[in-house]
Scaffold this motif. Structure first.
Motif, short mmCIF file in Angstrom:
data_model
loop_
_atom_site.label_atom_id
_atom_site.label_comp_id
_atom_site.label_asym_id
_atom_site.label_seq_id
_atom_site.Cartn_x
_atom_site.Cartn_y
_atom_site.Cartn_z
N THR A 74 56.03 13.14 35.80
CA THR A 74 56.72 11.89 36.13
C THR A 74 57.32 11.95 37.53
O THR A 74 57.27 10.98 38.29
N ASP A 89 50.46 3.68 35.61
CA ASP A 89 50.43 4.82 34.69
C ASP A 89 50.52 4.46 33.22
O ASP A 89 50.52 5.36 32.36
N VAL A 90 50.59 3.17 32.89
CA VAL A 90 50.64 2.77 31.48
C VAL A 90 49.76 1.55 31.26
O VAL A 90 49.54 0.74 32.18
N ASP A 91 49.26 1.39 30.03
CA ASP A 91 48.41 0.26 29.69
C ASP A 91 49.27 -0.93 29.25
O ASP A 91 50.51 -0.91 29.43
N GLY A 94 52.29 -0.20 27.18
CA GLY A 94 53.30 0.70 27.72
C GLY A 94 53.00 2.15 27.43
O GLY A 94 53.89 3.00 27.54
N LYS A 95 51.75 2.48 27.07
CA LYS A 95 51.34 3.84 26.76
C LYS A 95 50.42 4.38 27.85
O LYS A 95 49.83 3.62 28.61
N GLN A 96 50.29 5.70 27.89
CA GLN A 96 49.34 6.31 28.81
C GLN A 96 47.93 5.80 28.53
O GLN A 96 47.57 5.54 27.38
N TYR A 97 47.15 5.68 29.60
CA TYR A 97 45.76 5.26 29.44
C TYR A 97 44.98 6.33 28.67
O TYR A 97 44.99 7.50 29.03
N LYS A 109 44.07 11.62 27.67
CA LYS A 109 45.02 10.67 28.25
C LYS A 109 45.24 11.04 29.71
O LYS A 109 45.57 12.18 30.02
N GLY A 112 47.36 8.48 35.23
CA GLY A 112 47.44 7.16 35.82
C GLY A 112 46.39 6.92 36.91
O GLY A 112 45.45 7.71 37.08
#
Length: 272
Positions: A74, A89-91, A94-97, A109, A112
């Motif tokens: 981060t 960095d999030v889809d 609101g989560k990691q791709y 995962k 980003g």
């Protein structure tokens, strides 16, 4: 006099227990992790996919160590924003791709995507942020990520391939000194395809050797029916705790042993 017993801290134990519980609720391994694709030993990959051994128990101390790594990642993404980069960095949730391949059995995962790097301000890059000790750091700094830490390169390169990107950014922080290095890579699509094809071959090993199977349920007990040909089959039952399809397919060595024993038998519903 007898030595005093070592002090016991209920607070410390409670913290460790809380971290261990939180980590146990993390995304479970449902296949071969992209972080493992670079493993040289195919047998190790096959064993990992088939859950040949019990999964590692993540205790509180290990969970804290993992969280420290996530904090470092981060921090590095924040550093990219500080120099004017756009970091996605999030889809939408609101989560990691997340990305999957080989019918969902290969997954991972990514940290980003980044736009606006000084070296290529108009090109989107997949970004992987890492932190490591001196031992690994020195090799990466001297040789570059592909030669210095092949597993990390495979991870980034595979993400670039699956997301359709031509460039990736590897950014890393030394845990001991705080020093940061970054390296851009060009996606090697051929190598990504080769490693994914290897993973598919490992995943489909049993079927490719002529033993078709399908995990099924019978009440509380999952089972696998292995077709032997000529109308013969063997049914394998597993404990209810092995409800995952990969767990139900985990005892390939047993299957092959019983196949050899039953081929000359008329017992088509043998249980193991």
């Amino acid at each position: 006099m007898a030595p005093l017993p070592r002090p016991h801290s209920a607070t410390t134990e409670a913290i460790y227990a809380a971290y261990a519980k939180a980590r146990s609720q993390a995304w479970d391994s449902i296949g071969i992790s992209i972080s493992l694709l670079g493993e040289e030993c195919e047998r190790a990959l096959w064993y990992a996919f088939r859950w040949a051994s019990k999964p590692e128990v993540i205790d509180g101390l290990k969970a804290i160590t993992f969280e420290t790594g996530e904090i470092e990642e981060t921090r590095l993404l924040h550093a990219l924003r500080m120099i004017g980069c756009e970091v996605d960095d999030v889809d939408d949730r609101g989560k990691q791709y997340r990305v999957t391949a080989v019918s969902g059995h290969v997954r991972g995962k990514t940290d980003g995507k980044v736009l606006g790097l000084p070296e290529a301000p108009k090109t989107w890059h997949v970004v992987e942020a890492k932190s490591m000790k001196d031992t690994y750091w020195d090799k990466v700094k001297k040789l570059g990520v592909r030669e210095g830490y092949f597993a990390h390169w495979v991870q980034l390169n595979t993400y670039c391939h699956l997301f359709g990107f031509e460039r990736g950014l590897y950014i890393c922080r030394n845990k001991n000194t705080g020093e940061v290095i970054s390296e851009r890579i060009e996606t090697d699509h051929a190598e990504a395809i080769r490693l994914l094809a290897r993973a598919e071959r490992i995943i489909k090993y049993l079927t490719q050797h002529g033993y078709s199977f399908e995990p099924s349920m019978a009440g509380k007990h999952p089972y696998v029916v292995v077709q032997l040909g000529e109308g013969k089959s063997v049914k394998f039952f597993f404990p209810s705790s092995a409800g995952d399809c990969r767990s139900a397919d985990n005892c390939v060595s047993q299957i092959k042993r019983v196949i050899r024993q039953r081929l000359a038998s008329n017992d088509n519903n043998a249980r193991v």
